[in-house]
Motif scaffolding. Structure first.
Motif, PDB file in Angstrom:
ATOM      1  N   ALA B 121     -47.511  -3.049  -4.092  1.00 16.34           N
ATOM      2  CA  ALA B 121     -46.190  -3.283  -3.515  1.00 16.34           C
ATOM      3  C   ALA B 121     -45.071  -2.838  -4.460  1.00 16.34           C
ATOM      4  CB  ALA B 121     -46.027  -4.765  -3.176  1.00 16.34           C
ATOM      5  N   CYS B 124     -44.571   0.769  -4.330  1.00 12.64           N
ATOM      6  CA  CYS B 124     -43.933   1.139  -3.066  1.00 12.64           C
ATOM      7  C   CYS B 124     -42.421   0.998  -3.159  1.00 12.64           C
ATOM      8  CB  CYS B 124     -44.419   0.235  -1.933  1.00 12.64           C
ATOM      9  SG  CYS B 124     -46.025   0.669  -1.283  1.00 12.64           S
ATOM     10  N   LEU B 163     -42.745  -9.041  -0.146  1.00 16.03           N
ATOM     11  CA  LEU B 163     -44.062  -8.396  -0.171  1.00 16.03           C
ATOM     12  C   LEU B 163     -45.074  -9.289  -0.876  1.00 16.03           C
ATOM     13  CD1 LEU B 163     -43.203  -4.659  -0.871  1.00 16.03           C
ATOM     14  CD2 LEU B 163     -43.529  -5.839   1.294  1.00 16.03           C
ATOM     15  N   ARG B 168     -47.440  -8.781   2.776  1.00 20.32           N
ATOM     16  CA  ARG B 168     -47.390  -7.366   3.133  1.00 20.32           C
ATOM     17  C   ARG B 168     -47.484  -6.537   1.862  1.00 20.32           C
ATOM     18  NH1 ARG B 168     -43.106  -5.375   7.078  1.00 20.32           N
ATOM     19  NH2 ARG B 168     -44.311  -3.560   6.468  1.00 20.32           N
ATOM     20  N   VAL B 169     -48.092  -5.383   1.971  1.00 19.29           N
ATOM     21  CA  VAL B 169     -48.293  -4.605   0.745  1.00 19.29           C
ATOM     22  C   VAL B 169     -47.704  -3.201   0.834  1.00 19.29           C
ATOM     23  CG1 VAL B 169     -50.309  -5.830  -0.084  1.00 19.29           C
ATOM     24  CG2 VAL B 169     -50.571  -4.001   1.585  1.00 19.29           C
ATOM     25  N   SER B 170     -47.101  -2.855   1.953  1.00 17.65           N
ATOM     26  CA  SER B 170     -46.489  -1.526   2.007  1.00 17.65           C
ATOM     27  C   SER B 170     -45.257  -1.561   2.890  1.00 17.65           C
ATOM     28  CB  SER B 170     -47.481  -0.492   2.532  1.00 17.65           C
ATOM     29  OG  SER B 170     -47.698  -0.719   3.907  1.00 17.65           O
TER      30      SER B 170
END
Lengths: 211, 211
Positions: B121, B124, B163, B168-170
């Motif tokens: 993350a 990103c 994140l 969530r990771v992206s």
DNA sequence: CAATTAAACAATGTATACAGTATCCGGTAT
DNA sequence: ATACCGGATACTGTATACATTGTTTAATTG
């Protein structure tokens, strides 16, 4: 009685800002923390804190190892800041809550005082500042208001210099009444557009004057 | 070889910012200059200078006499900063010079790397930052770009937390390709409008998640 | 036992001290 | 005369010291 303990750095900050605005510290001149500390009767530490903040605000330049100096008036800078304020002030107005008659009255009062104030350029600028503050104070986005206040320091300095050196002693007040008219009719968008245009024209006027 | 002498205060500034972003310094926790100075092996002076700047940027809160603490995540704040960036980033894009194919290619490259980077993350977010930097680097208003960079620190922290905690990771990459398409067609205004909308939607997504 | 207070402690805000550099000035050499 | 060098001075950036104020803890009182 409200006991207030303002940090020295904030007082020094305001003091230097005023000196710069008034032209006591001319553009390009060095600002030595030592000298200031002696004059103000405080130590270098809070003075340096104020200077660093002013450098962040763009009022001073800070070259590493060479200390601070008052930033020179520069066509590019007034254009850049003007473009930003020309976007942010209309935004603040559009985000504002309904503008109540009470506020309209206050705006009118300040505008009137401004019209009567001829000859004292500094006072004019302060009143114009206050007018804008009242205009935007209904905006719930506090952070935006703080940013606008910080940014306005830059054109204020230019305006000071302009009124001083170009010999003009008052500000055009047509703009204020136009905005007020739009607001009375409830046309927020029109008022915002007027603000935007004002920055464009104001910037152009200054740019054509700067050396 | 380029000899560079970065002030300690700037290094400390970046260090603390990273700690805050990574969540090593949780929201609401106190940041003691003494402790930091000991850990980093420097004196309190440059540490305090960095802390004061971070407080000005809105990353930290500074209560007089009570030192600094990491500002808490707050629905209002992300909304406020989002509204500002939603006005300023489109402005920067509209002020930009023609966007040359070379830059479009770089944007595509970063977007592609971003799409391949899943699971990390932090990386990103960095790539998304870089994408926006490239997008706006043609704007001649340097001051505007600096302000945008400073302001983006705030949502970046929220994004980090989001994140991290929402799992969530992206990041969604549709947005990037839409903007790119508009730019390829030469429709700068469309791209600017997309940026504006992105901030609106992004802010809403975060707001609905924050406690 | 809870509430209150006072005293010790700790941390902030400011002042002072110190080290490293830039700047200025006079002298010397070309 | 001008350009270059060297030393003295002054100033910046950082470190340390100090005083005041906030915080915590423990004792005392109701």
């Amino acid at each position: 009685m409200l006991i207030t303990r303002a940090p020295i750095r904030d007082q020094v900050y305001r003091h230097i800002l005023e000196q710069v605005d008034r032209g006591d510290l001319p553009a390009g001149s060095r600002v030595r923390d030592t000298a200031l500390a002696v004059v103000l009767g405080v130590s270098r530490t809070p003075v340096r804190e104020a200077l660093l903040r002013l450098a962040g605000d763009g009022v001073l330049d800070a070259e590493a190892g060479r200390g601070f100096r008052v930033r020179r008036l520069d066509r590019a800078e007034i254009g850049e800041v003007g473009a930003m304020l020309g976007a942010l002030e209309p935004l603040a107005l559009e985000l504002s809550s309904e503008i109540l008659p009470e506020r309209l009255a206050r705006l009118e009062a300040v505008a009137e005082r401004l019209e009567r104030t001829r000859g004292d350029a500094l006072r004019c600028i302060d009143l114009d500042d206050e007018w804008h503050r009242i205009l935007l104070e209904g905006c719930p986005n506090q952070r935006l208001l703080r940013l606008i206040a910080t940014l306005r320091q830059i054109p204020r300095r230019y305006l000071h210099a302009y009124l001083r050196e170009a010999g003009r002693v008052s500000l055009s007040t047509i703009h204020h009444s136009r905005v007020l008219q739009a607001l009375r009719r409830g046309e927020r968008a029109t008022a915002a557009e007027l603000l935007r245009r004002r920055w464009q024209r104001g910037v152009k006027e200054m740019e054509s004057w700067i050396p």
